[in-house]
Design a protein around this motif. Sequence first.
Motif, PDB file in Angstrom:
ATOM      1  N   ASP A 159       0.850  -1.182   0.000  1.00  0.00           N
ATOM      2  CA  ASP A 159       0.000   0.000   0.000  1.00  0.00           C
ATOM      3  C   ASP A 159       0.891   1.238   0.000  1.00  0.00           C
ATOM      4  N   PRO A 160       0.716   2.156  -0.959  1.00  0.00           N
ATOM      5  CA  PRO A 160       1.614   3.308  -1.055  1.00  0.00           C
ATOM      6  C   PRO A 160       1.513   4.254   0.138  1.00  0.00           C
ATOM      7  N   GLU A 161       0.399   4.220   0.856  1.00  0.00           N
ATOM      8  CA  GLU A 161       0.228   5.122   1.999  1.00  0.00           C
ATOM      9  C   GLU A 161       0.762   4.529   3.289  1.00  0.00           C
ATOM     10  N   THR A 162       0.528   3.238   3.518  1.00  0.00           N
ATOM     11  CA  THR A 162       0.924   2.619   4.785  1.00  0.00           C
ATOM     12  C   THR A 162       2.217   1.831   4.686  1.00  0.00           C
ATOM     13  N   GLY A 163       2.605   1.441   3.477  1.00  0.00           N
ATOM     14  CA  GLY A 163       3.771   0.590   3.309  1.00  0.00           C
ATOM     15  C   GLY A 163       3.528  -0.856   3.671  1.00  0.00           C
ATOM     16  N   LYS A 164       2.296  -1.187   4.062  1.00  0.00           N
ATOM     17  CA  LYS A 164       1.965  -2.562   4.437  1.00  0.00           C
ATOM     18  C   LYS A 164       1.483  -3.344   3.212  1.00  0.00           C
ATOM     19  N   GLN A 165       1.315  -4.630   3.412  1.00  0.00           N
ATOM     20  CA  GLN A 165       0.811  -5.491   2.347  1.00  0.00           C
ATOM     21  C   GLN A 165      -0.470  -4.905   1.755  1.00  0.00           C
ATOM     22  N   ALA A 166      -0.525  -4.746   0.448  1.00  0.00           N
ATOM     23  CA  ALA A 166      -1.705  -4.186  -0.203  1.00  0.00           C
ATOM     24  C   ALA A 166      -2.780  -5.252  -0.380  1.00  0.00           C
ATOM     25  N   TYR A 167      -3.998  -4.805  -0.629  1.00  0.00           N
ATOM     26  CA  TYR A 167      -5.113  -5.727  -0.849  1.00  0.00           C
ATOM     27  C   TYR A 167      -4.901  -6.489  -2.155  1.00  0.00           C
ATOM     28  N   TRP A 168      -5.026  -7.802  -2.090  1.00  0.00           N
ATOM     29  CA  TRP A 168      -4.939  -8.662  -3.277  1.00  0.00           C
ATOM     30  C   TRP A 168      -5.634  -9.972  -2.947  1.00  0.00           C
ATOM     31  N   ARG A 169      -6.476 -10.419  -3.837  1.00  0.00           N
ATOM     32  CA  ARG A 169      -7.189 -11.675  -3.603  1.00  0.00           C
ATOM     33  C   ARG A 169      -7.090 -12.566  -4.834  1.00  0.00           C
ATOM     34  N   ASP A 170      -6.706 -13.817  -4.591  1.00  0.00           N
ATOM     35  CA  ASP A 170      -6.802 -14.847  -5.610  1.00  0.00           C
ATOM     36  C   ASP A 170      -8.114 -15.580  -5.344  1.00  0.00           C
TER      37      ASP A 170
END
Length: 427
Positions: free
Chosen positions: A261-272
Amino acid sequence: MPTQTRADQGRYVSRLTRDTVALILAGGRGSRLYELTDWRAKPGVYFGGKLRIIDFPLSNCINSGVRRIGVATQYKAHSLIRHLVHGWTSFRSSDREFVEILPASQRTGDDWYLGTADAVFQNLDIIRTHSPRFVLILSGDHVYKMDYGTFLAFHAEKEADMTVCCIEVPVEEAAGQFGVMTVDENGRVIGFNEKPEHPAEIPGKEGYCLASMGNYIFNTEFLYEQVIRDADTPGSGHDFGNDIIPSIIDNYHVYAFPFRDPETGKQAYWRDVGTLDAYWEANMELVSVVPQLDLYDRNWPILTEQLQAPPAKFVFDTAERRGEATDSMVSAGCIISGANVKRSLIFSNCKIHSYTRIVDSLILPECEVLDGCTILNAIIDRGCVIPEGTEIGVDHDADRARGFRVTEGGRTVVTPGMLDQPLHHTR
């Protein structure tokens, strides 16, 4: 050396995106979705009330400024192609902006697409006509929002030959499902295994591994060299994960780009959404008060074919017969007529009749649920007409006895075929 301003960075990324052609690989069946992909490819499966899965990579391209896009189709592609033609192919068609459909058509021989790398190989002549500097290769069957400009900037800054977009995934989730890589302290890929049973953990992060999202950037000439070499290699599976990436990591500059996530630096949302339970869960996340995936973000809209349909309507308001929906998404063209809907997604042009109760369920487009039905924890495929008084998801043994599918997570799947209604109505 002068400091680069944010405006300069924006222009830099803009130049990169304009020099890129995207190829979305959308030919997969998605066999773990079972009956939902009996008559449509996985990228053509409905999602989020009014979208299809393919809309996410397409929208990401448009929003990122990558506006030269090819979509490679293969498995039961009619539904997907119809959606692309109606919703996407009229997009500013020119040499600099287009969405083209690239169906498997035996362009280089007698075979259909034999793998992900072969799908690119069979379309090299089309890619060459556009003379891109970079080729962005994307999976067509994942749900996420991503700025590919940042991905391209990373690739250019690393002076990479190829860059793989990656996420951190629990080891047990990745086992047998994802390509897993090992990287050095600079992010260079030094090991890659396609769908290993025992994925290598990230050093210092027990229980997690670095998994490929199936999104790649290649320098164009390097891509040409590798897919041509692979096409000439006897015994190759012609796949990026199985064949090309393992063969190049020792001798070329292959980097892993972490999707954050560009704002938090944490893992971004992604779903398989590759299983029925994962598909149900990803859809149901959207009805929470503040879902991780924001479909209402005007700065990054998820585009799709806009149906000409009237607003949703809710009718009748008595103690025993009230048309209402709470913690739910109800799409255009729907009529909730004296029925109660909770924590559910009602897709476009559905009719839900009186005294019916729907909870924790997905009702895909153009379904009709007649009077007095109870539907719990279910996925109802497009075009189903649910007979009066039907109970679904109440008794799983009864569901199975009627020929419905019950998932490991306890969700009941119903299709027109299971109801002895016309199979080919499902698009």
